[in-house]
Design an enzyme around this catalytic site. Structure first.
Site, PDB file in Angstrom:
ATOM      1  N   CYS A 461       0.968  -1.234   0.076  1.00  0.00           N
ATOM      2  CA  CYS A 461      -0.087   0.028   0.099  1.00  0.00           C
ATOM      3  C   CYS A 461       0.930   1.221   0.012  1.00  0.00           C
ATOM      4  O   CYS A 461       2.059   1.390  -0.292  1.00  0.00           O
ATOM      5  CB  CYS A 461      -0.997   0.100   1.247  1.00  0.00           C
ATOM      6  SG  CYS A 461      -0.117   0.088   2.806  1.00  0.00           S
ATOM      7  N   HIS A 620       5.659 -22.978 -23.393  1.00  0.00           N
ATOM      8  CA  HIS A 620       5.355 -23.361 -22.228  1.00  0.00           C
ATOM      9  C   HIS A 620       4.343 -24.190 -21.734  1.00  0.00           C
ATOM     10  O   HIS A 620       3.155 -23.586 -21.864  1.00  0.00           O
ATOM     11  CB  HIS A 620       5.551 -21.905 -21.150  1.00  0.00           C
ATOM     12  CG  HIS A 620       5.614 -21.976 -19.693  1.00  0.00           C
ATOM     13  ND1 HIS A 620       4.698 -22.613 -19.068  1.00  0.00           N
ATOM     14  CD2 HIS A 620       6.485 -21.803 -18.843  1.00  0.00           C
ATOM     15  CE1 HIS A 620       5.080 -22.425 -17.785  1.00  0.00           C
ATOM     16  NE2 HIS A 620       6.046 -21.949 -17.616  1.00  0.00           N
TER      17      HIS A 620
END
Length: 699
Positions: A461, A620
């Protein structure tokens, strides 16, 4: 139980910061626009009476006001994105959910006659005193306020986290994954709207009764208690949750336009716009004296009580923290400097903060804020509007500074508190913030947190890193403090490290490192030791020369998707490059190009190739398949091998892999596209292994 609850509340607290962060910009526009239209201001600055200047002022005021008028929607979007780890799809789902919830409530209220269906009668209805109902975004509906937005935001985030990887039958494949989230949210919001019609009216009545009783019974005592509790929750990062109802939902005011406004902050902004006497601000004004004067005086007391040999170091730490508190109202760097080493000082500070709120209420001074109680907000919402006795903050603040200064010095001496600069010699290790290189700080913090593998969830934050770790025993709190954290809070596996305003930037850097996007400026270890570094090796410099047409075939049989559908932000955000994805229906992977194998990951779940034309491609297989450590994967090539289009590279046991990973969605990424090049999908639906013309690279 407490640890789990703390983790949940911590997530909600940081999610609330996203919509709250928008308010300072809106507040500046509103405050300046309103001040430019103030009659007293115009008499002093005659150029403000110009019609064009007044037009600009009106636009600025309206631009700021629209944000405060639609806070519930902003909270719905912000909370959803915050709880869904920043994914914008959750925000879209929240918008849809909020609209559907209100429309469903509106339909019932119009049908049963609670709100008049006739437009003229309805307009009259909303100009009368009906605080339980509101015209939100043009929808006549139940006034659920910011709480309604938060509820929808939480709902959208829960549904996103539950369904963003959902796989549907092939004929419904277009709606799978993230596209399913807004659909299920709209259905859920419809049901939520019907439920809210039943449960919200008594809740709203209770909130109104509580807030009215709180102020009418003893507003001075209420202000004192609010100040004490709000500060007391700072160490846990839960103060956002506590003050939000006071700022955004409690209390009510009927604006000049006939609209019912709720919340201390929103009412203050509306009263500023309406030009009426200020009655709101009780739960904001008290911050100014202790943030601008009290805490800086406490910092001076800590400096004066430091050992002579440490005063220079303490002066730097306390001076910067005090200046931050005075200018911006960000107090955590200063508060956390003494919170853990001298908790009794923090308890005293909480009482003094309550005293500040109480005195400002007794003096009937009303100054709002959008960010915190620093000089910037003081100028914008106190001095500039000139609608309250703003100058009283100064003598009250100076008096509070004296109380803080002598109160802290007395307590430090009386209890021999180990505030900064008074530590025993054995404790005086490295100075806070000293690292080898400035660019090494995020790496050092990761190491102090137990390295990347120990990070379960990373967020921040305004003032602190918020980290959930797998093993809290691996966290080196002393090292974090040496790196510049003014405090470290640990509750179960939830760690908060207070790095002040740098926290959000540090979080972003740490996320980059974890994702392998920012290699450490030192010799790399063996490629066999860290999969993340191997990903870096696949990402090459962008191509400088144009490449002619090359044969490119589908490496897998399955359903083709845009790369943005991949349920992993590293791929969907194109952080490794543009490409596409395939949801496999069989486990054979072949080479899509003629070229060579650059890399076979030790876990066999990913392969890097380079075509003869120079394009570098990463395949991937699945998401989070690295965690399987190669189980279910068989490789048929090695690094340096030459391959032809259609040559077998991997074989995957889908039955063994699928139950153990979030998704089989397989990204195929072009990691070195030239600037301006993008990948467009030519095929749709199902594609077959070795099928040509499925994608095209365009400029």
């Amino acid at each position: 139980m407490f640890k789990a609850l703390f983790g949940v509340l911590q997530k909600i607290g940081r999610a609330l910061m996203l919509p709250v962060a928008i308010l300072p910009a809106a507040g500046i526009l509103l405050a300046i626009g309103n001040a430019m239209q103030n009659k007293d201001m115009i008499q002093v600055l005659h150029f403000l009476s110009n019609d064009n200047v007044q037009l600009v002022a009106g636009v600025m005021e309206s631009a700021g006001q629209i944000v405060f008028d639609n806070l519930p929607l902003l909270f719905a979007v912000g909370v959803a994105i915050g709880l869904a780890n920043g994914d914008g799809v959750a925000g879209i789902a929240a918008i849809i959910g909020y609209l559907v919830m209100n429309v469903s409530m509106s339909a019932v209220l119009l049908a049963n006659g609670t709100i008049p269906s006739d437009s003229v009668e309805r307009a009259k209805f909303f100009t009368e005193n009906h605080p339980a109902y509101v015209n939100m975004l043009g929808i006549p509906t139940l006034a659920t306020g910011v709480f309604g937005g938060i509820i929808v935001g939480v709902l959208a985030a829960l549904l996103f986290n539950r369904f963003y990887t959902i796989e549907l039958p092939q004929y419904l494949g277009f709606f799978a994954g993230k596209r399913f989230v807004p659909i299920v949210t709209s259905i859920s919001a419809l049901i939520l709207g019907l439920i809210m019609l039943v449960i919200w009216p008594p809740i709203q009545h209770g909130l109104n009764a509580f807030s009215t009783g709180l102020v009418e019974a003893n507003p001075t005592l209420a202000a004192f208690i609010f100040g004490v509790i709000e500060r007391s929750l700072i160490p846990f990062g839960l103060h956002h949750i506590f003050y939000s109802p006071f700022w955004y939902e409690f209390f009510s005011y009927k604006s000049a336009a006939g609209e019912i406004i709720r919340g201390d902050q929103r009412i203050f902004m509306a009263q500023i716009k309406d030009g009426v006497q200020l009655t709101a601000g009780t739960f904001m004004t008290g911050k100014y004296p202790f943030m601008m004067f009290g805490l800086p005086a406490a910092a001076l007391a800590i400096y004066h009580e430091a050992k002579p040999q440490n005063k220079k170091l303490v002066a730097g730490i306390m001076g910067s923290a005090a200046l931050t508190s005075f200018l911006t109202g960000i107090t955590e760097p200063l508060e956390f400097s003494f919170l853990f080493v001298a908790p009794v000082l923090f308890a005293i500070h909480c009482l003094f903060a309550g005293l500040s709120f109480m005195v400002m209420q007794l003096l009937n001074v009303k100054i709002g804020m959008t960010f915190s109680g620093g000089l910037i907000d003081y100028f914008l919402f106190g001095i500039l509007p000139n609608r309250t006795a703003w100058w009283l903050v100064i003598p009250v603040g100076l008096g509070l500074a004296v109380i803080y200064y002598f109160g802290f010095r007395f307590a430090i001496r009386k209890f021999n508190l180990k505030t900064p600069g008074r530590e025993d010699a054995a404790e005086e290790t490295a100075a806070p913030g000293k690292t080898g290189e400035a660019g090494d700080l995020p790496y050092e913090i990761l190491q102090a947190m137990g390295d990347q593998e120990n990070i379960k969830h990373l967020d921040a934050c305004i003032t602190r890193l918020r980290v959930t770790v797998n093993d809290q025993k691996k966290v080196d709190k002393d090292r974090l403090k040496q790196l510049g954290a003014s405090g470290v809070l640990e509750v179960g596996n939830n760690i908060q490290a207070i790095f002040g305003p740098r926290s959000d930037g540090l979080k972003t850097q740490m996320q980059d490192i974890i994702a392998g996007r920012k290699p450490r400026p030192e010799p790399k270890t063996s490629a066999q030791e860290e999969v993340g570094q191997q990903v870096e090796e696949v990402i090459a410099e962008p191509l400088q020369n144009e490449i002619g047409e090359e044969v490119f075939v589908s490496p897998i049989t399955g359903e083709i998707h845009p790369i943005t559908d991949v349920p992993d932000q590293v791929f969907s955000g194109k952080m490794m490059g543009d490409g596409f994805a395939i949801l496999p229906s069989e486990g054979i992977v072949v080479s899509p190009v003629r070229g060579k194998i650059l890399n076979v990951f030790p876990t066999k779940h990913a392969i890097g190739l380079q075509s003869d034309g120079g394009r570098e491609i990463l395949i991937h297989f699945g998401i989070d398949t690295v965690s399987l450590k190669g189980e279910g994967f068989t490789s048929f090539v090695s690094e340096g091998d030459r391959v032809e289009p259609g040559q077998k590279l991997l074989e995957v046991d889908l039955d063994a892999v699928k139950p153990n990973v979030p998704s089989l969605m397989t990204p195929i990424v072009f990691t070195n596209l030239a600037e301006g090049e993008t990948v467009s999908i030519k095929a749709s639906g199902s594609v077959n292994r070795e099928q040509e013309d499925i994608v095209k690279i365009e400029k």
